[in-house]
Write a protein that holds these residues in place. Structure first.
Motif, short mmCIF file in Angstrom:
data_model
loop_
_atom_site.label_atom_id
_atom_site.label_comp_id
_atom_site.label_asym_id
_atom_site.label_seq_id
_atom_site.Cartn_x
_atom_site.Cartn_y
_atom_site.Cartn_z
N LEU A 23 30.21 99.90 27.64
CA LEU A 23 29.71 101.08 27.40
C LEU A 23 28.48 100.80 26.28
CD1 LEU A 23 32.04 104.19 27.36
CD2 LEU A 23 30.34 103.73 29.02
N LEU A 24 28.93 100.06 25.57
CA LEU A 24 28.06 99.69 24.21
C LEU A 24 26.72 98.80 24.78
CD1 LEU A 24 27.22 99.86 21.24
CD2 LEU A 24 28.92 98.04 20.87
N VAL A 25 27.18 98.05 25.47
CA VAL A 25 26.14 96.84 26.04
C VAL A 25 25.22 97.70 26.97
CG1 VAL A 25 25.72 94.95 27.19
CG2 VAL A 25 27.70 94.84 25.62
N GLY A 26 25.67 98.63 27.62
CA GLY A 26 24.82 99.51 28.60
C GLY A 26 23.91 100.33 27.98
N THR A 82 38.22 84.94 20.02
CA THR A 82 37.20 83.95 20.44
C THR A 82 36.36 83.95 21.84
OG1 THR A 82 38.87 82.45 21.21
CG2 THR A 82 38.44 82.52 18.73
N ARG A 83 37.02 84.60 22.69
CA ARG A 83 36.48 84.84 24.25
C ARG A 83 35.53 86.05 24.17
NH1 ARG A 83 38.55 81.40 27.36
NH2 ARG A 83 37.65 82.54 29.25
N LEU A 84 35.35 86.66 23.15
CA LEU A 84 34.33 87.63 23.31
C LEU A 84 33.14 87.38 23.42
CD1 LEU A 84 35.40 90.34 20.51
CD2 LEU A 84 35.48 90.73 22.83
N PRO A 85 32.38 86.20 22.91
CA PRO A 85 31.10 85.97 23.23
C PRO A 85 30.74 85.53 24.72
CG PRO A 85 31.84 84.76 21.41
CD PRO A 85 33.18 85.36 21.98
N LEU A 86 31.69 85.02 25.70
CA LEU A 86 32.01 84.88 26.88
C LEU A 86 31.60 86.36 27.59
CD1 LEU A 86 34.26 82.14 27.59
CD2 LEU A 86 32.02 82.07 27.86
N LEU A 97 25.86 91.48 29.31
CA LEU A 97 24.39 91.23 29.18
C LEU A 97 23.77 90.78 30.73
CD1 LEU A 97 23.72 89.95 25.67
CD2 LEU A 97 22.88 92.04 26.78
N PHE A 98 24.22 89.57 31.32
CA PHE A 98 23.86 88.97 32.55
C PHE A 98 23.97 90.23 33.62
CE2 PHE A 98 24.69 87.23 36.51
CZ PHE A 98 23.54 86.59 36.86
N GLY A 99 25.21 91.01 33.60
CA GLY A 99 25.29 91.80 34.77
C GLY A 99 24.41 92.96 34.71
N MET A 100 23.90 93.70 33.33
CA MET A 100 23.22 94.67 33.38
C MET A 100 21.83 94.62 33.00
SD MET A 100 25.99 97.55 31.95
CE MET A 100 26.60 96.71 30.39
N GLU A 101 21.35 93.45 32.56
CA GLU A 101 20.14 93.24 31.90
C GLU A 101 18.96 92.87 33.09
OE1 GLU A 101 17.96 94.51 29.77
OE2 GLU A 101 19.12 93.75 28.23
N GLY A 102 17.85 93.54 33.07
CA GLY A 102 17.01 93.24 33.91
C GLY A 102 15.68 93.47 33.42
N ILE A 103 15.55 93.29 32.05
CA ILE A 103 14.33 93.66 31.19
C ILE A 103 13.34 92.66 31.89
CG2 ILE A 103 14.79 92.18 29.26
CD1 ILE A 103 14.00 94.49 27.57
N GLY A 104 13.60 91.42 32.14
CA GLY A 104 12.46 90.57 32.52
C GLY A 104 11.35 91.03 33.48
N ALA A 143 23.51 84.19 27.58
CA ALA A 143 23.66 84.04 26.34
C ALA A 143 22.37 83.39 25.88
CB ALA A 143 24.98 83.00 25.84
N LEU A 144 21.71 82.56 26.56
CA LEU A 144 20.59 81.64 26.14
C LEU A 144 19.32 82.91 26.22
CD1 LEU A 144 20.51 78.26 28.17
CD2 LEU A 144 20.31 78.75 25.69
N GLY A 145 19.12 83.45 27.19
CA GLY A 145 17.74 84.28 27.26
C GLY A 145 17.90 85.56 26.97
N LEU A 146 19.06 86.21 27.36
CA LEU A 146 18.99 87.71 27.48
C LEU A 146 19.13 88.32 25.88
CD1 LEU A 146 21.10 88.41 30.61
CD2 LEU A 146 18.55 88.63 29.98
N PRO A 147 19.85 87.54 24.94
CA PRO A 147 19.83 88.36 23.57
C PRO A 147 18.27 88.33 23.00
CG PRO A 147 21.69 86.89 23.74
CD PRO A 147 20.83 86.79 24.97
N LEU A 148 17.64 87.34 23.16
CA LEU A 148 16.13 87.25 22.66
C LEU A 148 15.34 88.29 23.39
CD1 LEU A 148 13.73 85.87 21.05
CD2 LEU A 148 13.88 84.11 22.71
#
Length: 470
Positions: free
Chosen positions: A100-103, A257-261, A267-274, A409-414
């Motif tokens: 919910l938060l990431v969305g 420790t697995r939260l970053p995954l 992020l990959f599943g919901m992010e289409g900002i590009g 992790a590589l592209g979507l946070p930025l």
């Protein structure tokens, strides 16, 4: 036809009220299909703040429905099928709240990016900007040009930020389709071949789809992809809800420790900002993109709802055995195999849409250096090389789940968090950032969250890939 009196009245208003840029457009009116009266009225409305610049009279402009389908498909695909894998790295409760938060963050950052782009277009009298052009314009205009010297750097960083996830998404789409067809083929023939052979065979369907040039021609593929994905997701949920285990059989939270995954996968599943700005730029009516009931919000509500549903049901059903794509966990029945094929076809139909944003960036660099008569040849050669790069990279690293996390992790946070926050701050700095500058503090938090997600997600994903190969 407009009366002569009305035309004379309009032209007299030009002498008194029209801006200099409108005079320039009027002198070039013979090059367009826009009438003098339309240009004058648009300029007067723009001066009074009642209308955004909108001269999108292209034959390739898309309708609201087509735009909605493209936005939906830009955020739905193999990422949706990876949501159970994301929940495996977070647990039921943490996964639900985290999704919910990431969305919300994805929708908000997309909103402020489009809003900033539209504001800059109005300020600079442009019909549209893509993402890198928006970054460049924000640095050129902010604080009366104090950051202008950094505008080229900002544009280059944004270009890289778009290219990395777009390139990675292409790899993941090839891997998902190849893994699906591998399962189906081996189930019915009993013949077993290495994963890399199936990846190489994917060049046959992805090459024609990956070289489509105009966004308008992607609409039929987006419609088919939405239909196939709707049927596939519905049947996948049917399989996950049969013989459904108790919710208490799965932990509410997992190792921190697995939260970053988890974050990278969501992020990959919901992010289409590009690809959002290319989609918005192609609209006939760009004003309908934003707003409480705008195209963006409606699409994101569906994306988040489907992500939550798939993540919860998939994880509860298969637990720690869930694979990078939930369809790979389905049984070997005829119906289940049909679901796998439909989902694979949906992903292939989306492949071309994901390529367009990256192709536009590369082409803007190449086009000025290419003779006019060779432009078509060079353009399609570039698109072919992009497709070949996806296939070859997928053959080198045929590990689906860790690749999804690494790309996220590589592209979507930025691209999806930090840059929209920075652009909003620069664009609206002089107009005020709210009471006690709350928008500034909000954007600082978004930037910090992006840095944490980038560093931790990349590190943990690389460890996963290393472990898989060792």
């Amino acid at each position: 036809m407009m009366s002569d009196d009305k035309r004379k009245s309009s032209l007299s208003r030009v002498k008194k009220d029209c801006t200099p840029t409108c005079h320039i457009r009027l002198s070039l009116r013979s090059l367009t299909n826009v009438s003098i009266y339309e240009l004058v009225e648009a300029d007067l409305h723009r001066k009074s703040g009642t209308e955004e610049p909108n001269f999108r009279h292209s034959n390739y402009a898309t309708s609201d429905v087509s735009t909605f389908l493209n936005v939906l498909k830009s955020s739905l695909g193999s990422g949706l099928l990876a949501m159970p894998s994301a929940f495996m790295n977070a647990g039921l409760l943490v996964g639900f709240l985290g999704t919910l938060l990431v969305g919300f963050l994805c929708a908000h950052c997309t909103y402020i990016l489009v809003k900033s782009s539209q504001a800059l277009c109005s300020q600079l009298d442009k019909s549209h900007f893509n993402y890198p052009e928006t970054s460049e314009a924000a640095f050129q205009c902010a604080l009366k040009g104090k950051f202008k010297k950094y505008s080229t750097l900002a544009k280059q960083i944004t270009n890289i930020g778009i290219l990395l996830p777009c390139y990675g998404v292409g790899i993941i789409y090839v891997l998902t389709a190849a893994a699906t067809f591998k399962q189906v083929f081996e189930n019915y023939t009993g013949l077993c071949y290495g994963m890399r052979w199936y990846v190489l065979l994917m060049i046959i369907p992805v090459m024609p789809i990956g070289t489509i040039r105009q966004m308008k021609y992607m609409v039929p593929f987006s419609a088919m992809a939405n239909l196939f994905l709707l049927v596939g997701v519905s049947l996948t949920l049917y399989f996950t809800t049969s013989d459904f285990p108790a919710l208490s059989s799965r932990p509410l939270s997992c190792d921190a420790t697995r939260l970053p995954l988890f974050l990278s996968t969501v992020l990959f599943g919901m992010e289409g900002i590009g690809v959002i700005l290319p989609i918005e730029n192609a609209m006939k009516n760009p004003k309908r993109f934003l707003g409480f009931t705008g195209i963006l919000n409606c699409a994101m509500v569906i994306v988040v709802s489907l992500s939550l549903t798939m993540g919860v049901f998939g994880y509860v059903k298969y637990g720690d055995k869930v694979q990078g794509s939930i369809t790979l966990n389905l049984p070997d029945t005829i119906l289940a195999q049909t679901v796998k094929v439909l989902v694979a076809l949906a992903i292939l139909c989306t492949y071309g849409l994901q390529n367009i944003a990256a192709a536009q960036i590369i082409w803007k660099v190449l086009q000025p250096k290419i003779p006019k008569e060779k432009e078509d040849f060079v353009y399609y050669t570039m698109r072919v090389l992009i497709v070949l790069g996806h296939v070859i990279s997928a053959a080198v690293i045929p590990q689906l789940a860790p690749v999804i996390s690494l790309v996220g992790a590589l592209g979507l946070p930025l691209l999806g968090l930090a840059m929209p926050a920075l652009l909003e701050t620069l664009t609206f700095w002089e107009d005020g950032l709210g009471l006690w500058r709350w928008r500034l503090w909000k954007n600082i938090l978004l930037g910090l969250a992006a840095v944490v997600a980038l560093v931790s997600g990349t590190w943990v994903s690389c460890l996963e890939i290393t472990e898989a190969y060792s």
